[in-house]
Design a protein around this motif. Structure first.
Motif, PDB file in Angstrom:
ATOM      1  N   LEU A 184      -4.463  -2.000  -1.620  1.00  0.00           N
ATOM      2  CA  LEU A 184      -3.709  -1.107  -2.496  1.00  0.00           C
ATOM      3  C   LEU A 184      -3.653  -1.676  -3.911  1.00  0.00           C
ATOM      4  O   LEU A 184      -3.730  -0.923  -4.900  1.00  0.00           O
ATOM      5  CB  LEU A 184      -2.302  -0.908  -1.935  1.00  0.00           C
ATOM      6  N   ASP A 185      -3.550  -2.994  -4.036  1.00  0.00           N
ATOM      7  CA  ASP A 185      -3.555  -3.617  -5.365  1.00  0.00           C
ATOM      8  C   ASP A 185      -4.881  -3.384  -6.084  1.00  0.00           C
ATOM      9  O   ASP A 185      -4.918  -3.252  -7.314  1.00  0.00           O
ATOM     10  CB  ASP A 185      -3.296  -5.123  -5.238  1.00  0.00           C
ATOM     11  N   LEU A 206       1.126  11.125   1.147  1.00  0.00           N
ATOM     12  CA  LEU A 206       1.299   9.923   0.319  1.00  0.00           C
ATOM     13  C   LEU A 206       1.925   8.770   1.088  1.00  0.00           C
ATOM     14  O   LEU A 206       1.860   7.610   0.660  1.00  0.00           O
ATOM     15  CB  LEU A 206       2.178  10.264  -0.891  1.00  0.00           C
ATOM     16  N   LEU A 207       2.473   9.065   2.265  1.00  0.00           N
ATOM     17  CA  LEU A 207       3.257   8.072   2.995  1.00  0.00           C
ATOM     18  C   LEU A 207       2.452   6.830   3.378  1.00  0.00           C
ATOM     19  O   LEU A 207       3.019   5.751   3.564  1.00  0.00           O
ATOM     20  CB  LEU A 207       3.870   8.717   4.246  1.00  0.00           C
ATOM     21  N   TRP A 208       1.131   6.955   3.463  1.00  0.00           N
ATOM     22  CA  TRP A 208       0.312   5.796   3.834  1.00  0.00           C
ATOM     23  C   TRP A 208       0.484   4.632   2.860  1.00  0.00           C
ATOM     24  O   TRP A 208       0.331   3.467   3.243  1.00  0.00           O
ATOM     25  CB  TRP A 208      -1.162   6.180   3.937  1.00  0.00           C
ATOM     26  N   THR A 209       0.822   4.951   1.604  1.00  0.00           N
ATOM     27  CA  THR A 209       0.986   3.878   0.621  1.00  0.00           C
ATOM     28  C   THR A 209       2.228   3.035   0.903  1.00  0.00           C
ATOM     29  O   THR A 209       2.374   1.953   0.323  1.00  0.00           O
ATOM     30  CB  THR A 209       1.083   4.442  -0.810  1.00  0.00           C
ATOM     31  N   SER A 210       3.108   3.501   1.790  1.00  0.00           N
ATOM     32  CA  SER A 210       4.325   2.743   2.114  1.00  0.00           C
ATOM     33  C   SER A 210       4.095   1.720   3.217  1.00  0.00           C
ATOM     34  O   SER A 210       4.982   0.908   3.501  1.00  0.00           O
ATOM     35  CB  SER A 210       5.447   3.693   2.532  1.00  0.00           C
ATOM     36  N   LYS A 307      -1.524  -5.498   1.459  1.00  0.00           N
ATOM     37  CA  LYS A 307      -1.765  -6.789   0.807  1.00  0.00           C
ATOM     38  C   LYS A 307      -2.227  -7.859   1.787  1.00  0.00           C
ATOM     39  O   LYS A 307      -3.034  -8.723   1.443  1.00  0.00           O
ATOM     40  CB  LYS A 307      -0.484  -7.266   0.101  1.00  0.00           C
ATOM     41  N   ASP A 308      -1.689  -7.816   3.017  1.00  0.00           N
ATOM     42  CA  ASP A 308      -2.064  -8.828   4.001  1.00  0.00           C
ATOM     43  C   ASP A 308      -3.243  -8.402   4.860  1.00  0.00           C
ATOM     44  O   ASP A 308      -3.534  -9.017   5.885  1.00  0.00           O
ATOM     45  CB  ASP A 308      -0.863  -9.178   4.892  1.00  0.00           C
ATOM     46  N   GLY A 309      -3.951  -7.345   4.441  1.00  0.00           N
ATOM     47  CA  GLY A 309      -5.181  -6.952   5.112  1.00  0.00           C
ATOM     48  C   GLY A 309      -5.022  -6.042   6.309  1.00  0.00           C
ATOM     49  O   GLY A 309      -6.004  -5.749   7.001  1.00  0.00           O
TER      50      GLY A 309
END
Length: 438
Positions: A184-185, A206-210, A307-309
């Motif tokens: 995401l970053d 959009l919820l997947w980004t959470s 972030k942690d893959g």
């Protein structure tokens, strides 16, 4: 059943009285032939007219809906050819009108015999008594190895049957982006480098980004009716912190001028196909449309990881088969036979190949991932997708529109993240039994 629906599918024709010979006259040859035909015919089967309502759902683009509708009509023709005396009548209903339309028809006793909808309308139909559980037995269903089936079980029956599943993906123009963002970053970094990134404002898309903030599961539980320890429909402290972190990320994301939020997936698809965006999140049903305009320049991949893959968990769309309450026994038998037909490996494979973006729920169907890159991406996405059922996830879809308005106000700075979270909790409370929205 109402009086006008009480006509049975069998009619036994018998002469009211035996033919008598009139002295001095021979019976009419024609009358004798008719009498013989009637006597030998016995019971004649009348046609079974099956009413099928189809609502592919809001948010699928028109080209994909037309493709699915065309294949549904083809399957109906094939079924009728193999089942003489059966007439299938397909009716397509916009998702927003499903509940009102079918309620009105059922109030007259003429509701459809079979319905194909997404999970939220199917659950509403079941809750209002407008559908009946399937009477198909394990001996009939087990050979099909239907995925996601346990989520619709009630006792020894199923309130609905999974039909097709449509995963979410990333779609991008390979002329502008050579390799898909892995995290995401990375997506935000691409936007800072000038790549035009598109995300939807629609909550369930959009919820997947959470996922990377640990907010997804708590929000799903909240909207499905879970309550905190104090009995109120609010988040526990740790879950509240996670949801707030996600909303703060959205609040800051709009700072990037090339990171665009559009109302829904259809708007994103249109922007990508005309060259206004370089990367979007998309539903797999949009692939055919994008391929028509972008050709070999279209690339697809799973959505960026956390972030942690860990894989992001996007919502997939699930189409379901429900059975109507107004069918007589013969109509119900034929409706269930048609359901088995569209769930067999032949029909499911045909839908996968010709209605691009639809994945089979029949697990005996082999997905040819080596022959089509998009199929590999869809299969990978499904492995981590959230597929709504009657136990989890339907609340997200049901409240998608009002929560989307809250997210829109947050992203554009009209609401602070903390205020937005309060409103989401209020919407969750109002939608539960005893809440203001009931």
């Amino acid at each position: 059943m109402p009086a006008f629906s009480s006509l049975r599918h069998f009619s036994c024709l018998h002469p009211r009285r035996p033919l008598r010979r009139t002295p001095g006259r021979r019976p009419s040859v024609l009358l004798a032939v008719v009498a013989l035909a009637v006597a030998s015919a016995g019971c004649q089967r009348l046609p079974v007219n099956l009413q099928v309502s189809i609502s592919p759902g809001a948010g699928a683009d028109q080209l994909s809906r037309e493709s699915l509708n065309r294949l549904s009509s083809q399957m109906a023709r094939e079924f009728m050819q193999n089942n003489p005396g059966v007439n299938l009548h397909l009716r397509y209903i916009p998702e927003a009108q499903v509940l009102d339309t079918l309620s009105a028809r059922s109030s007259l006793g003429v509701g459809p015999d079979l319905m194909i909808t997404r999970a939220a309308p199917a659950q509403a139909l079941a809750q209002k008594g407008l559908s009946r559980p399937s009477e198909l037995t394990p001996a009939q269903l087990d050979p099909l190895a239907i995925q996601y089936l346990p989520g619709f079980r009630q006792g020894h029956r199923y309130l609905a049957l999974p039909f097709l599943v449509q995963p979410s993906l990333a779609c991008y123009d390979r002329r502008r982006i050579s390799a898909p963002p892995q995290r995401l970053d990375d997506l935000v970094r691409l936007a800072s480098e000038g790549k035009r990134i598109g995300l939807p404002l629609l909550f369930n898309e959009l919820l997947w980004t959470s996922t990377g903030f640990g907010a997804e599961d708590p929000l799903i539980r909240l909207l499905d009716g879970a309550r905190a320890s104090n009995g109120k429909p609010v988040l526990e402290p740790a879950d509240h912190k996670a949801a707030l972190a996600w909303l703060q990320w959205l609040y800051r994301a709009n700072v990037e001028p090339t990171l665009k939020f559009l109302d829904n997936g259809d708007d994103l698809v249109q922007a990508l196909e005309v060259g206004k965006l370089d990367w979007i999140s998309c539903n797999a049903t949009a692939i055919r449309r994008l391929r028509r305009d972008l050709g070999a320049n279209l690339a697809v991949s799973p959505l960026p990881r956390t972030k942690d893959g860990q894989p992001s968990r996007a919502f997939a769309r699930l189409l379901l088969i429900s059975f109507g309450r107004d069918s007589n026994p013969e109509e119900r038998r034929v409706a269930q036979k048609f359901a088995l037909f569209v769930l067999n490996d032949y029909s499911q494979n045909n839908l996968m190949e010709r209605a691009v973006g639809n994945m089979p729920v029949n697990q005996t169907v082999i997905v040819p991932v080596k022959n089509a890159p998009e199929l590999a991406a869809m299969e990978q996405s499904l492995a981590s997708s959230i597929v709504p059922n009657f136990r989890s996830g339907v609340g997200v879809t049901r409240l998608a529109q009002p929560i989307s308005q809250v997210l829109k106000q947050t992203i554009y700075g009209d609401l602070r993240p903390a205020e937005a979270l309060q409103q989401i909790e209020a919407l969750a409370g109002a939608s539960q039994p005893g809440g203001q929205g009931r």
